[in-house]
Enzyme design. Structure first.
Site, PDB file in Angstrom:
ATOM      1  N   ALA A   1       0.785  -1.337  -0.238  1.00 50.11           N
ATOM      2  CA  ALA A   1      -0.192   0.016  -0.239  1.00 50.11           C
ATOM      3  C   ALA A   1       0.491   1.169   0.191  1.00 50.11           C
ATOM      4  CB  ALA A   1      -0.726  -0.370   1.174  1.00 50.11           C
TER       5      ALA A   1
ATOM      6  N   GLU B   1      -0.154  -9.724  -1.524  1.00 47.18           N
ATOM      7  CA  GLU B   1      -1.353  -9.897  -0.898  1.00 47.18           C
ATOM      8  C   GLU B   1      -2.006 -10.011  -2.551  1.00 47.18           C
ATOM      9  OE1 GLU B   1      -2.601  -6.740   1.574  1.00 47.18           O
ATOM     10  OE2 GLU B   1      -3.709  -8.420   2.521  1.00 47.18           O
TER      11      GLU B   1
ATOM     12  N   GLY C   1       0.678  -5.250   0.596  1.00 46.38           N
ATOM     13  CA  GLY C   1      -0.415  -5.722  -0.293  1.00 46.38           C
ATOM     14  C   GLY C   1       0.635  -5.976  -1.433  1.00 46.38           C
TER      15      GLY C   1
ATOM     16  N   GLU D   1       2.159  -5.937   7.370  1.00 44.73           N
ATOM     17  CA  GLU D   1       2.305  -4.788   7.592  1.00 44.73           C
ATOM     18  C   GLU D   1       2.470  -4.591   9.399  1.00 44.73           C
ATOM     19  OE1 GLU D   1       0.830  -7.477   5.038  1.00 44.73           O
ATOM     20  OE2 GLU D   1      -0.163  -6.200   4.133  1.00 44.73           O
TER      21      GLU D   1
HETATM   22  N1  COA Z   1       4.666   3.684  -0.324  1.00 44.79           N
HETATM   23  C1  COA Z   1       5.252   4.993  -0.616  1.00 44.79           C
HETATM   24  N2  COA Z   1       6.697   4.569  -0.437  1.00 44.79           N
HETATM   25  C2  COA Z   1       7.074   3.460  -0.374  1.00 44.79           C
HETATM   26  C3  COA Z   1       6.911   2.529  -0.267  1.00 44.79           C
HETATM   27  C4  COA Z   1       5.245   2.317   0.119  1.00 44.79           C
HETATM   28  N3  COA Z   1       4.893   1.453   0.304  1.00 44.79           N
HETATM   29  N4  COA Z   1       8.140   1.537   0.162  1.00 44.79           N
HETATM   30  C5  COA Z   1       8.732   2.247  -0.859  1.00 44.79           C
HETATM   31  N5  COA Z   1       8.631   3.776  -0.721  1.00 44.79           N
HETATM   32  C6  COA Z   1       9.269   4.568  -1.045  1.00 44.79           C
HETATM   33  C7  COA Z   1      10.778   4.901  -0.010  1.00 44.79           C
HETATM   34  O1  COA Z   1       9.695   5.412   0.901  1.00 44.79           O
HETATM   35  C8  COA Z   1      11.752   5.892  -0.547  1.00 44.79           C
HETATM   36  O2  COA Z   1      10.660   6.928  -0.938  1.00 44.79           O
HETATM   37  P1  COA Z   1      12.167   8.603  -0.337  1.00 44.79           P
HETATM   38  O3  COA Z   1      12.818   7.838  -1.701  1.00 44.79           O
HETATM   39  O4  COA Z   1      11.372   9.202  -0.861  1.00 44.79           O
HETATM   40  O5  COA Z   1      12.448   8.385   0.881  1.00 44.79           O
HETATM   41  C9  COA Z   1      11.989   4.780  -1.871  1.00 44.79           C
HETATM   42  O6  COA Z   1      10.563   4.371  -2.138  1.00 44.79           O
HETATM   43  C10 COA Z   1      12.873   4.005  -2.095  1.00 44.79           C
HETATM   44  O7  COA Z   1      12.571   3.074  -1.172  1.00 44.79           O
HETATM   45  P2  COA Z   1      13.851   3.070  -0.173  1.00 44.79           P
HETATM   46  O8  COA Z   1      13.670   2.725   1.629  1.00 44.79           O
HETATM   47  O9  COA Z   1      15.115   3.452   0.067  1.00 44.79           O
HETATM   48  O10 COA Z   1      14.246   1.551  -1.089  1.00 44.79           O
HETATM   49  P3  COA Z   1      15.090   0.278  -1.154  1.00 44.79           P
HETATM   50  O11 COA Z   1      15.046  -0.302  -2.143  1.00 44.79           O
HETATM   51  O12 COA Z   1      16.188   0.216   0.818  1.00 44.79           O
HETATM   52  O13 COA Z   1      13.938  -0.610  -0.688  1.00 44.79           O
HETATM   53  C11 COA Z   1      11.957  -1.652   0.233  1.00 44.79           C
HETATM   54  C12 COA Z   1      13.003  -0.750  -0.825  1.00 44.79           C
HETATM   55  C13 COA Z   1      10.737  -2.263  -1.017  1.00 44.79           C
HETATM   56  C14 COA Z   1      12.579  -3.001   0.328  1.00 44.79           C
HETATM   57  C15 COA Z   1      11.643  -1.036   0.964  1.00 44.79           C
HETATM   58  O14 COA Z   1      10.944   0.219   0.671  1.00 44.79           O
HETATM   59  C16 COA Z   1      10.413  -0.913   1.952  1.00 44.79           C
HETATM   60  O15 COA Z   1      10.401  -1.973   2.658  1.00 44.79           O
HETATM   61  N6  COA Z   1       8.807  -0.621   1.347  1.00 44.79           N
HETATM   62  C17 COA Z   1       7.706  -0.750   2.031  1.00 44.79           C
HETATM   63  C18 COA Z   1       7.087  -1.966   2.200  1.00 44.79           C
HETATM   64  C19 COA Z   1       5.590  -2.692   2.853  1.00 44.79           C
HETATM   65  O16 COA Z   1       6.140  -2.926   4.686  1.00 44.79           O
HETATM   66  N7  COA Z   1       4.507  -2.588   1.811  1.00 44.79           N
HETATM   67  C20 COA Z   1       3.771  -2.856   2.980  1.00 44.79           C
HETATM   68  C21 COA Z   1       2.617  -1.568   3.359  1.00 44.79           C
HETATM   69  S1  COA Z   1       1.595  -2.041   3.982  1.00 44.79           S
END
Ligand code: COA
Length: 268
Positions: free
Chosen positions: A66, A120, A117, A139
Site C-alpha cells: 500500500a 497479497e 499488498g 504490515e
Molecule cells: N509506499 C510509499 N512509498 C514507498 C513504499 C510504500 N509502500 N515503499 C517504498 N517507498 C518509497 C520510500 O519511502 C523511498 O522514498 P524516498 O526516496 O522518498 O525516501 C523510496 O520508495 C525508496 O525506498 P527505499 O526503502 O529507500 O528503497 P529500498 O530499495 O532500500 O527498499 C523496499 C525497497 C520496497 C524493500 C522498502 O522500501 C520497503 O520495505 N518498503 C515498504 C514495504 C512494505 O512494508 N509495504 C507494506 C505497506 S502496508
C-alpha cells in the site's frame, strides 16, 4: 483501453502480460486499484485472454505494498469518519478478489520485492514464480495488519501456524525460503524469469483453461473468505485507533526502527 499504471502486452497463445508501472516505488495507489479493476473487467469478457501474467516494470520492486505516503494523508483526511478506512480496505479486497476469481489462470511473475499488498496481490494469483527480492506480509512491522485478503489467503495456503508466524514477525522471505514453504510455486534465476513464466503460461494456455476456471471456483468454495475479509477490513481500520500505525509508518518514512514498546509503556 489505456491505463495510467499498467502496461498490457498481448502475446502469442492467449497470454496477456501485464506490467505494473506505478513509479516511484510501484506502491498500490487508488489509480492502480482502479486500473486493475478495469483491466480485469475487460479481460474477464475476452475469451482470447487465456492466461494472465501480473509482473512489474519497476527495477527492484514487484509491488511495494500500500502507498504509505498516501495512507498517511488519508488517515488524517479520514480521521473521525468512522468506516472510511475500512471501506478503502474493502475496495482493495474486492479488486484482489477479482484477480483471485478470474475465470482463467493468473500467474504472478515476481522479480523484486512483493511486500504487504504486493504479497497479497501475489497471493490472489494461482501461481507465483519468483526470481529476486523478498516476499512477505510486512504490515505488522508498521503497526497495521494485512487488509487486502492476506490474513485469509496466506492462512489458506500455508496453514494457521506458519501464517501466524510470518504475519506476526512481518517476515520477508527470499525466493528460496518462499519456495521451501510453498509460498511461491517456483524459484528461478533472475535472467530466466520471463522465459520460465512464458513457458509455464503457454503450457497452461495449451490446456483446458475454462475447466481450470471452473475448478478454481470449486476449490475456492472449500474455504469461503467473505466473513474473514469483513473482519480483516474492520480490524485494518481499528489498527489506527491503537496508535501503532502512527509510530510504525512514521518510523518507516523516517528510515528508523519503530519503537512500539516505548509508546505502549508511555500510555500505560
Ligand atoms: N509506499 C510509499 N512509498 C514507498 C513504499 C510504500 N509502500 N515503499 C517504498 N517507498 C518509497 C520510500 O519511502 C523511498 O522514498 P524516498 O526516496 O522518498 O525516501 C523510496 O520508495 C525508496 O525506498 P527505499 O526503502 O529507500 O528503497 P529500498 O530499495 O532500500 O527498499 C523496499 C525497497 C520496497 C524493500 C522498502 O522500501 C520497503 O520495505 N518498503 C515498504 C514495504 C512494505 O512494508 N509495504 C507494506 C505497506 S502496508
Amino acid at each position: 483501453m489505456a491505463y495510467s499504471t499498467l502496461r498490457v502486452d498481448r502475446l502469442d497463445r492467449g497470454v496477456v502480460w501485464v506490467d505494473i508501472d506505478n513509479p516511484p516505488a510501484n506502491a498500490i495507489s487508488d489509480a492502480l486499484v482502479d486500473d486493475l479493476d478495469a483491466l480485469l473487467l475487460e479481460l474477464e469478457g475476452d475469451k482470447s485472454a487465456r492466461v494472465i501474467v501480473l509482473a512489474s516494470a519497476h527495477p527492484k520492486n514487484f509491488v511495494a505494498g500500500a502507498d504509505l505516503k498516501m495512507m498517511t494523508q488519508n488517515a488524517s483526511k479520514y480521521a473521525g469518519q468512522g468506516g472510511a478506512i475500512r471501506d478503502a480496505a474493502s475496495r482493495m479486497q474486492r479488486v484482489f478478489d477479482r484477480v483471485a476469481k478470474f475465470p482463467r489462470p493468473v500467474i504472478a511473475a515476481i522479480h523484486g520485492h512483493a511486500l504487504g499488498g504486493g504479497c497479497e496481490l501475489a497471493l490472489a494469483c494461482d501461481f507465483r514464480i519468483m526470481s529476486g527480492g523478498t516476499i512477505g506480509l510486512t504490515e505488522v512491522s508498521l503497526g497495521l495488519i494485512p487488509g487486502a485478503g492476506g490474513t485469509q489467503r496466506m492462512t489458506a495456503l500455508l496453514g494457521r501456524a506458519k501464517a501466524t508466524e510470518l504475519i506476526f514477525f512481518a517476515k520477508r522471505l527470499t525466493k528460496e525460503e518462499a519456495e521451501t514453504i510453498g509460498l511461491v510455486t517456483k524459484a528461478v534465476e533472475p535472467d530466466r524469469l520471463r522465459e520460465e513464466v512464458l513457458a509455464f503460461a503457454e503450457s497452461l494456455s495449451e490446456r483446458a483453461v475454462f475447466a481450470m476456471g471452473l475448478a478454481k471456483q470449486a476449490i475456492d468454495a472449500a474455504i469461503p473468505l467473505e466473513g474473514g475479509l469483513r473482519v480483516e477490513a474492520e480490524n485494518f481500520e481499528r489498527t489506527f485507533s491503537t496508535g501503532e500505525p502512527l509510530e510504525g509508518i512514521a518510523a518507516f518514512l523516517q528510515k528508523r526502527p519503530a519503537k512500539f514498546l516505548k509508546d505502549t509503556a508511555a500510555k500505560a
